[in-house]
Design an enzyme around this catalytic site. Structure first.
Site, PDB file in Angstrom:
ATOM      1  N   GLY A 123       0.769  -1.254  -0.017  1.00 48.57           N
ATOM      2  CA  GLY A 123      -0.118   0.067  -0.118  1.00 48.57           C
ATOM      3  C   GLY A 123       0.786   1.225   0.082  1.00 48.57           C
ATOM      4  N   TYR A 162      -6.481   7.375   0.385  1.00 44.54           N
ATOM      5  CA  TYR A 162      -6.116   6.408   1.098  1.00 44.54           C
ATOM      6  C   TYR A 162      -7.401   5.526   1.911  1.00 44.54           C
ATOM      7  CZ  TYR A 162      -3.451   3.554   4.695  1.00 44.54           C
ATOM      8  OH  TYR A 162      -2.977   2.709   5.506  1.00 44.54           O
ATOM      9  N   LYS A 206      -8.472   1.873   1.348  1.00 45.98           N
ATOM     10  CA  LYS A 206      -8.667   0.814   2.153  1.00 45.98           C
ATOM     11  C   LYS A 206     -10.217   0.338   2.563  1.00 45.98           C
ATOM     12  CE  LYS A 206      -4.148   0.380   2.950  1.00 45.98           C
ATOM     13  NZ  LYS A 206      -3.753  -0.757   2.675  1.00 45.98           N
TER      14      LYS A 206
END
Ligand SMILES: NC(=O)c1ccc[n+]([C@@H]2O[C@H](COP(=O)([O-])OP(=O)(O)OC[C@H]3O[C@@H](n4cnc5c(N)ncnc54)[C@H](OP(=O)(O)O)[C@@H]3O)[C@@H](O)[C@H]2O)c1
Lengths: 238, 249
Positions: B76, B139, B143
């Site tokens: 990531g 982000y 996620k």
């Protein structure tokens, strides 16, 4: 908020919920619809006076540039509402999509929305406007179309963070419709069968979405509960 | 010997997971942009997960090397700062690496029969799934997408492939990645050591848990975020967003 003429961008306004929203809003506001259809095909379904830009969201970077140019060409210096409604999904057996299906779903539903939010921010901020992301109740997980559910969860998380970041400039919201009778299920290769009979029609869902947009709340679920409570009859107008 | 696959294996949490799996006796393949160094106890495949052609080529190669008993999709990247201060392209890259690549790899391996029956797949999401994350909106979005992808395929994968799918939600870790994106004055000592997180995540995955939140502190935050989502996101804004002194991507 009612009364003023608004500059409104809607993605995916050529069928289903988006088209129902366009039909509600077109008589009172200035609309720009962004879609994947060729302009002639879009003109055939859109009400008179609605602007249209051909911007397929399967190529987000290019589409976002095209949409920004169309906003400029319309002479708009501010955007009161951006309603990011375009969406696709693919029903698959065993929860296994192809790479192409995953990429198309994420590009159209999530990545394009992230990039549009980023690019449209100055226009929205000048208007003290509202950014609306159309999610889905599937955002909690759905084995029939995993990437679709994932993309909608992504929109939820985006709205949750951005609503906080932009609280002084732009209202950010995510609205999660429940099952709605549109062409989406057939396009996704899914036949809801007898369940389809209990799906809500697109018109009332659009009415409830308009009410949620006017109220600028987030997150909002627009489904049977709200409908039964008269949400489609009493919802505020934008 | 059983095979294991770890993405983002050259540093941080992925490195800790890959080393632990190797120590347990698995034949580990690590995927990363950067080389793990000659001392790494696992094989390395170089791949930029933001590039579609590279991901497709990687999938084809892994299918040849498989099947894998343990697959940990951990890689990531982040982009921190005011959302509008970060270029749209950088946000798109976060989507590609954090959401698209792991989903595409998992589906490709599953389709080709490269996930062993009785094996497991772990997706590394983030505690932000429960708390919200102002200051890293793309982000957080990526996620969240990954978390719900894992939840969505858990049942069909168990039924048709005999594969157990879990999602892990680590809070702040003591890694270089976290240090690069942390707000000014953040205390590294409060973050969990990556090898502790790796141990907890692998142990819970072995038990077949759907949701893995490593550590009491993270579990408490997750619970608070579920009970009072708006308040906890507000707290995250004060802890993270208001203290960010720069945008990093
Ligand atoms: N129907 C439901 O049960 C339901 C439930 C929850 C959430 N939603 C969400 O509500 C939104 C509207 O869905 P709907 O039910 O109205 O479906 P729909 O009738 O299929 O409408 C989707 C719209 O998105 C457009 N679109 C699709 N791919 C595109 C692309 N690559 N680039 C640009 N535009 C694209 C479609 O264009 P065309 O007109 O050319 O097809 C259409 O205008 C979607 O975000 C959907 O996920 C729907």
């Amino acid at each position: 908020m009612a009364g003023g003429r608004r500059a409104i961008l809607i993605t995916g306004g050529t069928s289903g919920i988006g088209l129902a929203l366009v039909r509600r809003l077109a008589p009172r506001h200035d609309l720009l619809v962004a879609g994947r259809r060729a302009p002639d095909d879009a003109a055939a379904v859109l009400p008179q006076g609605v602007r249209y830009v051909h911007a397929p969201l399967t190529t987000p970077e290019e589409a976002v540039r095209t949409v920004a140019e169309a906003v400029l060409k319309a002479g708009w210096v501010r955007l009161d509402n951006a309603i990011l409604n375009a969406g696709v999904g693919f029903a698959v057996p065993g929860g296994i999509e192809t790479a192409g299906q995953i990429r198309a779903t994420l590009d159209v539903n999530l990545t394009a929305s992230v990039m549009l939010a980023r690019t449209l921010h100055p226009w929205l901020a000048r208007a003290g406007g509202t950014l609306t992301l159309v999610g889905s109740v599937a955002r909690r997980g759905q084995g029939l179309f995993p990437a679709y559910a994932a993309s909608k969860a992504g929109l939820h998380g985006l709205a949750r963070a951005l609503r906080s970041e932009w609280r002084d400039t732009v209202a950010v919201q995510v609205i999660h419709p429940g099952p709605t009778r549109t062409g989406m299920h057939a396009k996704a290769g899914h036949d809801p069968g007898r369940l389809g009979a209990v799906f809500l029609p697109a018109g009332p869902v659009a009415a409830m979405i308009e009410g949620a947009i006017a109220a600028r709340r987030s997150p909002v679920t627009v489904s049977h509960g709200r409908f039964v409570a008269g949400g489609a009859l009493w919802s505020r107008r934008l | 010997m059983t095979r294991a696959l770890v993405t983002g294996a050259s540093a941080g949490l992925g490195r800790a997971i890959a080393e632990r799996l190797a120590a347990e006796g698995h034949d580990v393949t690590g995927v990363d942009r950067d080389h793990p160094g000659a001392e790494a106890p696992f094989a390395h495949i170089a791949c930029d997960l933001a590039d579609r052609d590279s991901v497709d080529a990687l999938a084809a190669r892994l299918i040849e090397d498989g099947p894998f008993d343990q697959t940990v999709l951990n890689a990531g990247i982040s982009a921190t700062g005011p959302f509008e201060a970060i270029p749209a392209k950088a946000h798109a890259r976060v989507m590609a690496v954090n959401a698209e690549a792991p989903m595409v790899l998992c589906a490709a391996l599953a389709r080709a029969g490269a996930l062993s029956r009785g094996g497991r797949v772990v997706f590394v999401s983030s505690l932000s799934h429960f708390t919200g994350y102002p200051g890293a909106a793309s982000y957080a979005a990526a996620k969240d997408a990954l978390a719900v992808y894992a939840r969505s395929i858990r049942k069909p994968f168990a039924r048709t492939l005999g594969v157990t799918v879990s999602a892990a939600f680590p809070g702040p870790l003591r890694t270089d990645h976290a240090a690069r994106h942390a707000p000014a004055g953040a205390d590294a000592e409060k973050r969990m050591a990556p090898d502790v997180a790796a141990r907890l995540i692998l142990a819970e995955a072995a038990r077949g848990r759907a949701v893995i939140v490593p550590g009491a502190r993270a579990r408490w935050m997750a619970l608070a975020g579920r009970i009072a989502p708006a308040a906890v996101t507000g707290a995250m804004r004060r802890i993270v967003y208001d203290k960010l002194d720069r945008a990093v991507w």
